[in-house]
Design an enzyme around this catalytic site. Structure first.
Site, short mmCIF file in Angstrom:
data_model
loop_
_atom_site.label_atom_id
_atom_site.label_comp_id
_atom_site.label_asym_id
_atom_site.label_seq_id
_atom_site.Cartn_x
_atom_site.Cartn_y
_atom_site.Cartn_z
N LYS A 1 0.88 -1.18 0.00
CA LYS A 1 0.00 0.00 0.00
C LYS A 1 0.92 1.23 0.00
O LYS A 1 1.17 1.84 1.05
CB LYS A 1 -0.93 -0.05 1.22
CG LYS A 1 -2.17 0.82 1.05
CD LYS A 1 -3.21 0.46 2.08
CE LYS A 1 -4.29 1.51 2.19
NZ LYS A 1 -5.06 1.76 0.99
C1 LIG Z 1 -6.22 -0.23 -4.23
C2 LIG Z 1 -6.96 -0.80 -3.09
N1 LIG Z 1 -7.45 -2.05 -3.18
C3 LIG Z 1 -8.14 -2.61 -2.18
C4 LIG Z 1 -8.37 -1.94 -1.00
C5 LIG Z 1 -9.14 -2.60 0.10
O1 LIG Z 1 -8.29 -2.93 1.16
P1 LIG Z 1 -8.83 -2.98 2.65
O2 LIG Z 1 -10.02 -3.86 2.64
O3 LIG Z 1 -7.71 -3.53 3.44
O4 LIG Z 1 -9.15 -1.59 3.04
C6 LIG Z 1 -7.88 -0.64 -0.86
C7 LIG Z 1 -8.11 0.11 0.38
O5 LIG Z 1 -7.29 0.11 1.26
C8 LIG Z 1 -7.15 -0.06 -1.92
O6 LIG Z 1 -6.67 1.19 -1.81
#
Ligand SMILES: Cc1ncc(COP(=O)(O)O)c(C=O)c1O
Length: 313
Positions: free
Chosen positions: A155
């Site tokens: 991330k």
């Molecule tokens: C690109 C992306 N994909 C998926 C997610 C979903 O991840 P999570 O469920 O951990 O928030 C997020 C959000 O954090 C994201 O930014």
């Protein structure tokens, strides 16, 4: 009570937490972050942090990709988070943003020979997508970044230029959200959400090898579908045309919750209404994140011990 930040190893009023204009991460996108929800339970007068440990586990993986080392353990970061939210005194849903960043004030593109720092801020967050009415999507003309370019399983702040290009394009074309394909044309994810499909009575979601972020909400939904609905999720590549053939489509994400997708590229998904599986998973999910389901209380960390301090807004 002012909102606080955890910054440079201490708690301080948010307005006093400032970084210098030469900070490496600001120029080169060399930071990684998390988004964690605090969910207010009015009956219990309690704020529950959802799967906070799992978010920090993912943060440490992102840090490894960026060659960062933080001076804190997961336990310590969980503790700081809890303390920060408690100090700020919120009695509503909040969104917590931990950020690990290359803090050296120096010009030069690289990952090595730089200092790292860590901060946490907390904000309130308006509805990100409309979980009641559902969302209208388009397939983006932007492709998801590949693992050989900027690894999507981290991330990483720099990656979010890819997401921002797709989101703004979708909004400017009149859609709520974008669905990105990866370099070989398979469905990857939304600009800030994972995506699920009900295809021929099976629950399907793209695998990590299709350049997705492995979402905490994605994992939550996979477990709820298995435990509560007896549905296994197939982690399989999905073709673009399957977007048009699915009976149900929904997004998952910390910000987006479980959001039904009702239209893609001007075609209705299924009958154009929120599907049965989506509705049931959404209901289960909202109970779980608010600490209303005893079976999943281990995912919820209460912020307040007894007396809740009120934050006046
Ligand atoms: C690109 C992306 N994909 C998926 C997610 C979903 O991840 P999570 O469920 O951990 O928030 C997020 C959000 O954090 C994201 O930014």
């Amino acid at each position: 009570m002012p909102p606080y930040a955890f910054f440079r190893k201490q708690f301080m009023p948010l307005g006093e937490a400032k970084i210098g204009v030469l900070t490496h991460a600001l120029h080169y996108g060399t930071a990684c972050f998390e988004g964690i929800r605090g969910n207010w339970n009015d009956e219990q007068q309690q704020l529950f942090l959802f799967r906070v440990r799992e978010h920090y586990e993912r943060l440490l993986k992102s840090c490894r990709i960026l060659k960062m080392s933080l001076p804190y353990s997961i336990d310590e970061m969980c503790k700081f988070t809890n303390e920060l939210v408690g100090k700020s005194g919120y009695r509503e849903d909040v969104y917590i943003r931990p950020l690990a960043y290359k803090s050296s004030e120096v010009v030069g593109v690289r990952l090595h020979d730089l200092e790292d720092d860590f901060l946490i801020i907390v904000v309130t967050l308006a509805a990100y997508l409309n979980t009641d009415a559902g969302v209208r999507c388009c397939t983006s003309s932007w492709r998801r970044v590949d693992d050989t370019m900027i690894p999507a399983r981290g991330k990483i702040t720099g990656i979010y230029v890819n997401s921002a290009l797709a989101k703004t394009e979708a909004n400017e074309r009149g859609f709520d959200e974008a669905i990105l394909l990866n370099h070989d044309g398979h469905v990857s994810e939304g600009s800030g959400e994972n995506i699920f499909f009900v295809l021929d009575d099976k629950l399907v979601t793209p695998p990590s090898s299709d350049n997705i972020l492995l979402g905490v909400t994605r994992d939550t939904v996979i477990q709820l579908a298995r435990n509560e609905l007896g549905m296994e999720t197939l982690e399989e590549s999905v073709d673009r045309t399957e977007l048009y053939l699915a009976d149900e489509v929904f997004f998952t994400g910390t910000a987006a919750h479980v959001s039904p997708v009702l239209e893609i590229d001007h075609r209705p998904v299924g009958n154009g209404k929120i599907g049965k599986v989506t509705k049931e998973l959404q209901r289960l999910y909202f109970d779980v994140i608010k600490g209303k389901n005893p079976k999943y209380l281990h995912w919820c960390t209460p912020v307040y011990s007894k007396v809740v301090q009120t934050r006046r807004s």
